[in-house]
Design a protein around this motif. Structure first.
Motif, short mmCIF file in Angstrom:
data_model
loop_
_atom_site.label_atom_id
_atom_site.label_comp_id
_atom_site.label_asym_id
_atom_site.label_seq_id
_atom_site.Cartn_x
_atom_site.Cartn_y
_atom_site.Cartn_z
N GLU A 174 -2.68 4.88 2.73
CA GLU A 174 -3.61 3.75 2.84
C GLU A 174 -3.17 2.73 3.88
O GLU A 174 -3.97 1.89 4.31
CB GLU A 174 -3.73 3.04 1.49
CG GLU A 174 -4.17 3.93 0.34
CD GLU A 174 -4.03 3.23 -1.00
OE1 GLU A 174 -3.16 2.34 -1.11
OE2 GLU A 174 -4.78 3.55 -1.93
N PHE A 175 -1.93 2.82 4.29
CA PHE A 175 -1.34 1.80 5.16
C PHE A 175 -1.88 1.89 6.59
O PHE A 175 -2.04 2.97 7.14
CB PHE A 175 0.18 1.95 5.17
CG PHE A 175 0.88 1.11 6.20
CD1 PHE A 175 0.89 -0.27 6.11
CD2 PHE A 175 1.51 1.70 7.28
CE1 PHE A 175 1.52 -1.05 7.06
CE2 PHE A 175 2.15 0.94 8.24
CZ PHE A 175 2.16 -0.44 8.13
N LYS B 294 0.81 -1.21 0.00
CA LYS B 294 0.00 0.00 0.00
C LYS B 294 0.84 1.27 0.00
O LYS B 294 2.02 1.26 0.37
CB LYS B 294 -0.91 0.00 1.24
CG LYS B 294 -1.92 -1.15 1.24
CD LYS B 294 -2.82 -1.09 2.44
CE LYS B 294 -3.86 -2.21 2.40
NZ LYS B 294 -4.74 -2.19 3.58
#
Length: 279
Positions: free
Chosen positions: A6-7, A2
């Motif tokens: 988004e992580f 990612k």
């Protein structure tokens, strides 16, 4: 894998790993075949080619500036060229941009040139784009991991979230890791497009990790400084002793997992690192 926005944290531990000169044996080939020669071409320095390429190597591979963002490294070399070869038009404005920009990438250089019209920023952008094209011409067979690195990345993924933390072009690094089938061990990629390494590490720590649960693996002083900036731990991959560094990594990982890394063990590793680069 990612992007940083988004992580999400999945484990208590986080291991951040640099790529060029750390996992991949690519520093020499990229700098000596791409970065240095492209500078010679862009600034019309063919009569000084050997001297300039040696200067690039001295600053970007063998000094405290090893591993810095490409635009920072370029600025260091241009300063020397300006002092010893010829006047670099717009250098002061370029250095001001390098010093103050939140990120140093092709996109931010293009925006800075649009806003300022600075000729050095324009040439730096054209140089960077030429470097990108040149890097694409380097055979993937020349981009191999150091002995022990692949196994260490795999082992790291068993106990920690793994971040690729690079100051290089993100797309290029992703392509190289995917080609070597080690991208599957990484959870997130941070690169020059996300800002400085310290800024990226800060963003990762803010995902919910205790700073002492974060370990940065790198071959350059910038990696150590980024770790210090967020209170993280640091494990060095020693330049020209990379295999030995990776062979010792399982012991370092054991200390990290058991909470005994900080203190005597880390102090010894940092001393070895500083002595190796004569800092």
């Amino acid at each position: 894998m990612k992007a940083i926005n988004e992580f999400k944290k999945t484990k208590e531990l986080l291991i951040c790993i640099d790529s060029d000169g750390c996992v991949l044996d690519t520093m020499e080939i990229k700098h000596m075949r791409c970065f240095g020669p492209c500078l010679v071409h862009e600034w019309g320095l063919s009569e000084y080619r050997e001297e300039i390429v040696r200067l690039w190597r001295k600053i970007n591979l063998l000094s405290k500036d090893r591993g810095v963002n490409r635009f920072v490294g370029l600025g260091k070399v241009l300063e020397d060229i300006n002092d010893n070869y010829f006047r670099v038009e717009g250098l002061a404005g370029y250095q001001e941009w390098v010093k103050n920009a939140k990120e140093l990438s092709d996109q931010s250089a293009a925006k800075a040139y649009e806003e300022t019209g600075n000729p050095c920023i324009k040439k730096a952008l054209e140089w960077s784009e030429l470097v990108n094209q040149s890097l694409m011409m380097v055979s993937m067979s020349k981009k191999q991991p150091f002995g022990g690195a692949e196994e260490a990345v795999r082992l790291s993924s068993e106990y920690a979230d793994v971040a690729i933390a690079t100051a290089a072009n993100g797309a290029e690094i992703k392509k190289e890791w995917k080609n070597l089938d080690i991208l599957k061990y990484a959870d997130v990629l941070t690169s020059q497009e996300n800002g400085t390494k310290a800024r990226c590490l800060k963003a990762l720590v803010e995902k919910g990790y205790e700073p002492q649960h974060v370990l940065m693996l790198g071959d350059a002083p910038a990696d150590l400084e980024a770790a210090k900036a967020v209170g993280a731990l640091f494990y060095p991959i020693l330049a020209y002793q990379e295999r030995e560094s990776w062979e010792e990594f399982p012991e370092a990982l054991k200390h990290f997992r058991e909470g005994t890394y900080a203190g005597e063990y880390q102090d010894k590793k940092i001393q070895e690192f500083e002595e190796n680069l004569r800092l």
